[in-house]
Design an enzyme around this catalytic site. Sequence first.
Site, mmCIF file in Angstrom:
data_model
loop_
_atom_site.group_PDB
_atom_site.id
_atom_site.type_symbol
_atom_site.label_atom_id
_atom_site.label_comp_id
_atom_site.label_asym_id
_atom_site.label_seq_id
_atom_site.Cartn_x
_atom_site.Cartn_y
_atom_site.Cartn_z
ATOM 1 C CG HIS A 60 7.689 35.539 -1.919
ATOM 2 N ND1 HIS A 60 6.534 35.057 -1.399
ATOM 3 C CD2 HIS A 60 8.266 34.789 -3.322
ATOM 4 C CE1 HIS A 60 5.963 34.778 -2.138
ATOM 5 N NE2 HIS A 60 6.560 35.059 -3.208
ATOM 6 C CG HIS A 62 8.913 34.804 -7.341
ATOM 7 N ND1 HIS A 62 9.245 33.475 -7.466
ATOM 8 C CD2 HIS A 62 7.803 34.704 -5.852
ATOM 9 C CE1 HIS A 62 8.139 32.349 -6.688
ATOM 10 N NE2 HIS A 62 7.592 33.154 -5.724
ATOM 11 C CE1 TYR A 124 5.010 28.796 -8.849
ATOM 12 C CE2 TYR A 124 7.636 29.968 -9.047
ATOM 13 C CZ TYR A 124 6.196 29.710 -8.720
ATOM 14 O OH TYR A 124 6.475 29.578 -6.839
ATOM 15 C CD GLN A 128 4.385 32.423 -6.281
ATOM 16 O OE1 GLN A 128 4.678 32.162 -7.036
ATOM 17 N NE2 GLN A 128 4.170 32.355 -5.504
#
Length: 156
Positions: A60, A62, A124, A128
């Site tokens: 994924h 971010h 964050y 990750q």
Amino acid sequence: MDVNSLAHTEWNCKYHIVFAPKYRRKIIYGQLKRDIANILSMLCKRKGVKIVEAEVCPDHIHMLVEIPPSISVSSFVGYLKGKSTLMIFERHANLKYKYGNRHFWCRGYYVDTVGKNAKKIQEYIQNQLKEDLEYDQMTLKEYIDPFTGEPVKTNR
């Protein structure tokens, strides 16, 4: 406070966006990871979107981005996913066999507005990959019996 301005507008619009490859396949490694990062940053520059923080994980993406109010978030994400798919398939033609002709990213995405907690979301995103690695290393398999303290024998 970092406020941007247009002709008659002052704005501070930050969004946390997360999207994944189709079927959430873990394929974003090596050269593909570098190409995807370059493609996404180039597309953001074309639209005048500033990337505050971004991380390309194996399954994924971010992004913490500043999108001008003249562009809607949904149209920007549609542009980003659509154009990047075409560019990825142009550079890596072998992926067409796994993903079909024009479907590299899954249909949906996650978006959240960022207000006063921009620093927390930035941290964050930076952590990750580390958190994903720690999560992947947790398993249900016991290597040492918790009652006897001896190694567990496998029946193979």
